[in-house]
Scaffold this motif. Structure first.
Motif, PDB file in Angstrom:
ATOM      1  N   GLU A  45       0.828  -1.208   0.000  1.00  0.00           N
ATOM      2  CA  GLU A  45       0.000   0.000   0.000  1.00  0.00           C
ATOM      3  C   GLU A  45       0.861   1.256   0.000  1.00  0.00           C
ATOM      4  N   LEU A  46       1.946   1.236   0.745  1.00  0.00           N
ATOM      5  CA  LEU A  46       2.863   2.379   0.743  1.00  0.00           C
ATOM      6  C   LEU A  46       3.465   2.588  -0.647  1.00  0.00           C
ATOM      7  N   THR A 265      -0.031   5.392   8.512  1.00  0.00           N
ATOM      8  CA  THR A 265      -1.453   5.027   8.516  1.00  0.00           C
ATOM      9  C   THR A 265      -2.183   5.583   7.287  1.00  0.00           C
ATOM     10  N   GLY A 266      -1.453   6.289   6.423  1.00  0.00           N
ATOM     11  CA  GLY A 266      -2.084   6.869   5.245  1.00  0.00           C
ATOM     12  C   GLY A 266      -2.688   8.230   5.482  1.00  0.00           C
ATOM     13  N   THR A 267      -2.284   8.907   6.555  1.00  0.00           N
ATOM     14  CA  THR A 267      -2.737  10.269   6.830  1.00  0.00           C
ATOM     15  C   THR A 267      -1.736  11.250   6.231  1.00  0.00           C
ATOM     16  N   LEU A 268      -2.244  12.203   5.469  1.00  0.00           N
ATOM     17  CA  LEU A 268      -1.389  13.194   4.829  1.00  0.00           C
ATOM     18  C   LEU A 268      -1.473  14.504   5.591  1.00  0.00           C
ATOM     19  N   TYR A 269      -0.331  14.970   6.084  1.00  0.00           N
ATOM     20  CA  TYR A 269      -0.248  16.287   6.723  1.00  0.00           C
ATOM     21  C   TYR A 269       0.360  17.260   5.724  1.00  0.00           C
ATOM     22  N   LEU A 280      -5.943   9.308   3.388  1.00  0.00           N
ATOM     23  CA  LEU A 280      -5.719   8.668   2.086  1.00  0.00           C
ATOM     24  C   LEU A 280      -5.885   7.156   2.156  1.00  0.00           C
ATOM     25  N   ARG A 281      -5.938   6.619   3.369  1.00  0.00           N
ATOM     26  CA  ARG A 281      -6.077   5.167   3.518  1.00  0.00           C
ATOM     27  C   ARG A 281      -7.436   4.692   3.003  1.00  0.00           C
ATOM     28  N   THR A 282      -8.488   5.481   3.279  1.00  0.00           N
ATOM     29  CA  THR A 282      -9.829   5.062   2.856  1.00  0.00           C
ATOM     30  C   THR A 282      -9.944   4.959   1.337  1.00  0.00           C
ATOM     31  N   PRO A 283      -9.626   6.010   0.566  1.00  0.00           N
ATOM     32  CA  PRO A 283      -9.710   5.839  -0.894  1.00  0.00           C
ATOM     33  C   PRO A 283      -8.725   4.802  -1.424  1.00  0.00           C
ATOM     34  N   LEU A 284      -7.596   4.630  -0.750  1.00  0.00           N
ATOM     35  CA  LEU A 284      -6.623   3.619  -1.170  1.00  0.00           C
ATOM     36  C   LEU A 284      -7.214   2.222  -1.072  1.00  0.00           C
ATOM     37  N   ARG A 285      -7.915   1.967   0.038  1.00  0.00           N
ATOM     38  CA  ARG A 285      -8.414   0.614   0.291  1.00  0.00           C
ATOM     39  C   ARG A 285      -9.796   0.359  -0.296  1.00  0.00           C
ATOM     40  N   GLN A 286     -10.535   1.421  -0.601  1.00  0.00           N
ATOM     41  CA  GLN A 286     -11.913   1.218  -1.072  1.00  0.00           C
ATOM     42  C   GLN A 286     -12.018   1.039  -2.578  1.00  0.00           C
TER      43      GLN A 286
END
Length: 329
Positions: A45-46, A265-269, A280-286
């Motif tokens: 995922e990364l 965790t896929g959070t973009l700061y 960004l984790r949600t659109p990545l995994r969905q």
């Protein structure tokens, strides 16, 4: 990618893990609670996330942590990201490390396309090193630095200036880096994460004072050298090596910021010193399609603030509650 202030966002820093084998006093609490594995992105995922950023225009990737080299299987990710160097889509793949694992990984990093690394090292005194890092051993880091040199990696030493801790070692650090062929950057302590009442304020040392102290012995010549990061560089005439200063508090570097930071965790700061973030984790995994992910990234970039609000005084010893190890610097 352009932010609201017409700055081109071309540099992504990626925290591949929040875990570390040190507990540096300005970075972490001694008794840290780390993220559950289910919340942490897989290496695959990364890779997909980083590759999407490269496709959108990122030219420099820096892997951070925690300590990136303690992530199990990390060379799988680094080897895979190296493909973007071969195609020319990426200018540089690099990492910031505490040096503890370099003896093991230096040659593999070079083989993957890494040419330059940053190593955090605040003191050359073993007892003081153990105090600052709580768990670290200086001899292991020095052995790692020698392995990095032998493998052909360019090394930049990052030293956080700490009042009453290493403020008697600046000349020694400059001389040692000159002898070893390393560049050196001094960094102001940043008000991130709860590490104890007044501890950070007591640590804080303005780099204007450090520079004045250094110039009593060393000649600093102006240079237009830049790495894409926030450091302002000089050349130390006596050693021929570069000396940089990163000053988030005494002189912030926000006007030319080209960076965003991605957590494990896929959070973009969009800013190190602000709390606004994008999931960004949600659109990545969905979705198997990258279109929702690209849209989420571009929407986040459109919210990037002009700058941070770092302050250190008796009322504000912490500006951002998350620890530095979460965001990856």
């Amino acid at each position: 990618m352009l932010d609201p202030f017409n700055r081109t966002i071309s540099y992504l820093r990626v925290s591949v893990t929040d875990r570390c084998d040190f507990r540096c006093v300005y970075c972490m609490a001694e008794d840290m609670t780390f993220l559950p594995k289910a919340e942490v992105l897989s290496l695959e995922e990364l890779d997909r996330l980083c590759s999407t950023f490269v496709r959108l225009g990122v030219r420099k990737l820096r892997l951070t942590g925690g300590e990136p080299l303690v992530r199990r299987g990390i060379m799988t990710l680094i080897d895979s990201l190296g493909r973007h160097l071969k195609t020319g889509a990426l200018d540089e793949l690099t990492l910031t490390t505490n040096g503890s694992q370099l003896e093991k990984y230096a040659e593999q990093l070079v083989a993957a396309g890494v040419r330059r690394i940053n190593v955090s090292l605040d003191t050359l005194q073993p007892e003081k090193f153990a105090e600052i890092t709580r768990w670290g051993k200086l001899e292991k880091v020095v052995a790692g630095l020698q392995a990095a040199k032998a493998a052909g990696l360019q090394v930049k030493i990052n030293a956080v200036a700490l009042r009453g801790v290493n403020d008697d070692e600046f000349d020694e650090l400059i001389a040692w880096c000159g002898q070893e062929g390393f560049d050196l950057v001094f960094i102001e302590v940043m008000p991130m994460g709860e590490i104890g009442a007044d501890a950070r304020l007591d640590q804080y040392l303005p780099l204007s004072m450090v520079r004045a102290q250094v110039q009593r012995r060393w000649t600093l010549d102006e240079t237009d050298y830049r790495t894409g990061g926030p450091a302002r560089y000089y050349v130390v005439r006596e050693t021929g090596r570069r000396l940089g200063f990163i000053t988030p508090l005494t002189h912030n570097f926000c006007e030319s910021c080209n960076r965003v930071r991605l957590t494990c965790t896929g959070t973009l700061y969009m800013c190190l010193g602000q709390n606004d973030a994008a999931d960004l984790r949600t659109p990545l995994r969905q979705s198997e399609s990258d279109a929702p992910l690209e849209a989420a990234i571009l929407e986040a970039i459109a919210r990037k603030p002009k700058g941070h609000d770092f302050v250190i005084d008796r009322r504000h010893s912490t500006s951002v509650s998350r620890h530095m190890s979460v965001t990856g610097g």
